[in-house]
Write a protein that holds these residues in place. Structure first.
Motif, PDB file in Angstrom:
ATOM      1  N   ASP A 174     -39.896  75.623 -20.438  1.00 43.14           N
ATOM      2  CA  ASP A 174     -38.790  76.591 -18.852  1.00 43.14           C
ATOM      3  C   ASP A 174     -38.195  75.136 -18.464  1.00 43.14           C
ATOM      4  OD1 ASP A 174     -40.157  78.844 -19.490  1.00 43.14           O
ATOM      5  OD2 ASP A 174     -42.774  78.381 -17.870  1.00 43.14           O
ATOM      6  N   ARG A 175     -38.651  73.490 -18.635  1.00 49.03           N
ATOM      7  CA  ARG A 175     -38.104  72.978 -18.275  1.00 49.03           C
ATOM      8  C   ARG A 175     -36.994  71.989 -18.745  1.00 49.03           C
ATOM      9  NH1 ARG A 175     -44.057  69.900 -19.041  1.00 49.03           N
ATOM     10  NH2 ARG A 175     -42.045  68.584 -20.095  1.00 49.03           N
ATOM     11  N   HIS A 176     -36.761  72.944 -20.100  1.00 47.21           N
ATOM     12  CA  HIS A 176     -34.935  73.222 -20.549  1.00 47.21           C
ATOM     13  C   HIS A 176     -34.238  73.380 -19.972  1.00 47.21           C
ATOM     14  CE1 HIS A 176     -31.795  73.019 -23.190  1.00 47.21           C
ATOM     15  NE2 HIS A 176     -32.411  74.494 -23.453  1.00 47.21           N
ATOM     16  N   PHE A 177     -34.889  74.602 -19.251  1.00 41.91           N
ATOM     17  CA  PHE A 177     -33.593  75.610 -19.031  1.00 41.91           C
ATOM     18  C   PHE A 177     -33.532  75.638 -17.367  1.00 41.91           C
ATOM     19  CE2 PHE A 177     -34.185  78.151 -22.297  1.00 41.91           C
ATOM     20  CZ  PHE A 177     -32.581  78.642 -22.244  1.00 41.91           C
ATOM     21  N   ALA A 178     -34.435  74.812 -17.048  1.00 39.62           N
ATOM     22  CA  ALA A 178     -34.827  74.270 -15.550  1.00 39.62           C
ATOM     23  C   ALA A 178     -33.878  73.378 -14.770  1.00 39.62           C
ATOM     24  CB  ALA A 178     -35.648  73.440 -14.896  1.00 39.62           C
ATOM     25  N   ILE A 179     -33.033  71.924 -16.095  1.00 35.27           N
ATOM     26  CA  ILE A 179     -32.096  71.741 -16.184  1.00 35.27           C
ATOM     27  C   ILE A 179     -30.638  71.954 -16.212  1.00 35.27           C
ATOM     28  CG2 ILE A 179     -31.672  69.245 -18.208  1.00 35.27           C
ATOM     29  CD1 ILE A 179     -34.799  68.234 -18.436  1.00 35.27           C
ATOM     30  N   TRP A 180     -31.029  73.129 -17.019  1.00 39.06           N
ATOM     31  CA  TRP A 180     -29.420  73.626 -17.211  1.00 39.06           C
ATOM     32  C   TRP A 180     -29.635  74.634 -16.526  1.00 39.06           C
ATOM     33  CZ3 TRP A 180     -25.669  73.662 -21.492  1.00 39.06           C
ATOM     34  CH2 TRP A 180     -25.976  72.559 -23.107  1.00 39.06           C
ATOM     35  N   ASN A 181     -30.085  75.023 -15.158  1.00 42.33           N
ATOM     36  CA  ASN A 181     -29.540  75.519 -14.342  1.00 42.33           C
ATOM     37  C   ASN A 181     -29.754  74.944 -12.750  1.00 42.33           C
ATOM     38  OD1 ASN A 181     -30.025  78.589 -15.158  1.00 42.33           O
ATOM     39  ND2 ASN A 181     -31.788  78.532 -15.251  1.00 42.33           N
ATOM     40  N   ASN A 182     -30.029  73.162 -12.803  1.00 47.28           N
ATOM     41  CA  ASN A 182     -29.613  72.664 -12.098  1.00 47.28           C
ATOM     42  C   ASN A 182     -28.452  71.450 -11.885  1.00 47.28           C
ATOM     43  OD1 ASN A 182     -30.572  70.774  -9.919  1.00 47.28           O
ATOM     44  ND2 ASN A 182     -31.602  69.385 -11.125  1.00 47.28           N
ATOM     45  N   SER A 183     -27.783  72.393 -10.625  1.00 50.71           N
ATOM     46  CA  SER A 183     -26.239  71.261 -10.001  1.00 50.71           C
ATOM     47  C   SER A 183     -26.614  69.882 -10.322  1.00 50.71           C
ATOM     48  CB  SER A 183     -25.850  72.701  -9.160  1.00 50.71           C
ATOM     49  OG  SER A 183     -26.190  72.056  -8.141  1.00 50.71           O
ATOM     50  N   ASP A 184     -27.332  69.666  -9.808  1.00 54.91           N
ATOM     51  CA  ASP A 184     -27.576  68.090  -9.436  1.00 54.91           C
ATOM     52  C   ASP A 184     -27.391  67.505 -11.258  1.00 54.91           C
ATOM     53  OD1 ASP A 184     -28.039  64.908  -9.130  1.00 54.91           O
ATOM     54  OD2 ASP A 184     -29.405  66.353  -7.323  1.00 54.91           O
ATOM     55  N   ALA A 185     -26.368  66.461 -11.549  1.00 51.84           N
ATOM     56  CA  ALA A 185     -26.859  66.094 -12.553  1.00 51.84           C
ATOM     57  C   ALA A 185     -27.301  64.935 -12.497  1.00 51.84           C
ATOM     58  CB  ALA A 185     -24.797  65.428 -12.614  1.00 51.84           C
ATOM     59  N   VAL A 186     -27.690  64.101 -11.787  1.00 47.87           N
ATOM     60  CA  VAL A 186     -28.224  62.380 -11.261  1.00 47.87           C
ATOM     61  C   VAL A 186     -29.727  63.390 -11.631  1.00 47.87           C
ATOM     62  CG1 VAL A 186     -29.485  60.903 -10.134  1.00 47.87           C
ATOM     63  CG2 VAL A 186     -27.046  61.485 -10.067  1.00 47.87           C
TER      64      VAL A 186
END
Length: 151
Positions: A45-57
Motif C-alpha cells: 500500500d505504501r509503494h502504491f501511495a508513493i507512485w500515486n504521490n505527485s510530490d517528488a520530495v
C-alpha cells in the motif's frame, strides 16, 4: 578419441560452472514458506501511495521505509535502480498521464515473491490500463519490482 573426450569434459565442466554461477546469483529465497511476511499488504500500500504521490520530495522521503537501498524497477521502458532514478521514472509516468492513479488489488504471496494486479487510469476510468507488479522483499522492504502490462 582422446581429443573428443577432452572436449566433452570441457563442455560439461563449463556447463556445470555456468549452472553454479546462476545458482549463486538467485535472489529468490527457496526456503520461504507460503506465509507472507507480516505487514506485506501495508508495505505494498505504501509503494502504491508513493507512485500515486505527485510530490517528488515527499516521495523520496518515503523511499527509505518502503525500498531497500538497491531497489530497482524493471519495466518495458528499462531498468531504474536507486531512489533518484526510480523517483525520476515516477515523475515521467505521471507527466505522461496526468490525473491517473494506480488502483491495486490485494497482494498475493508465493514462496518469496509478491504479486499485485492493478488498474491505472483517471478517476472516471481507473482500470483504463491493467497490469501487474512482481516484487521481491528483503528485510521488510521491497527490493525489486518487475512491471507487466496486460495488453
Amino acid at each position: 578419441m582422446k581429443k573428443r573426450l577432452t572436449q566433452t569434459l570441457l563442455v560439461a565442466a563449463l556447463l556445470t560452472s555456468t549452472h553454479n554461477v546462476f545458482a549463486e546469483n538467485l535472489t529468490m529465497n527457496v526456503t520461504t514458506t507460503e506465509v507472507a511476511p507480516a505487514g506485506l499488504q501495508q508495505l505494498i500500500d505504501r509503494h502504491f501511495a508513493i507512485w500515486n504521490n505527485s510530490d517528488a520530495v515527499a516521495r523520496e522521503k518515503a523511499f527509505t521505509a518502503v525500498y531497500s537501498t538497491d531497489f530497482f524497477v524493471a519495466d518495458y521502458a528499462g531498468l531504474n535502480q536507486g531512489a533518484d532514478r526510480v523517483n525520476a521514472a515516477i515523475s515521467k509516468v505521471q507527466s505522461q498521464h496526468q490525473g491517473f492513479s494506480f488502483t491495486p488489488a490485494p497482494v498475493e504471496w508465493n514462496h518469496g515473491i509478491a504479486r499485485v494486479t492493478w488498474g491505472y487510469g483517471p478517476k472516471d476510468n481507473p482500470y483504463l490500463v491493467r497490469g501487474e507488479d512482481v516484487f521481491t522483499v528483503n528485510a521488510g522492504r521491497l527490493s525489486s519490482a518487475r512491471v507487466f502490462l496486460n495488453k
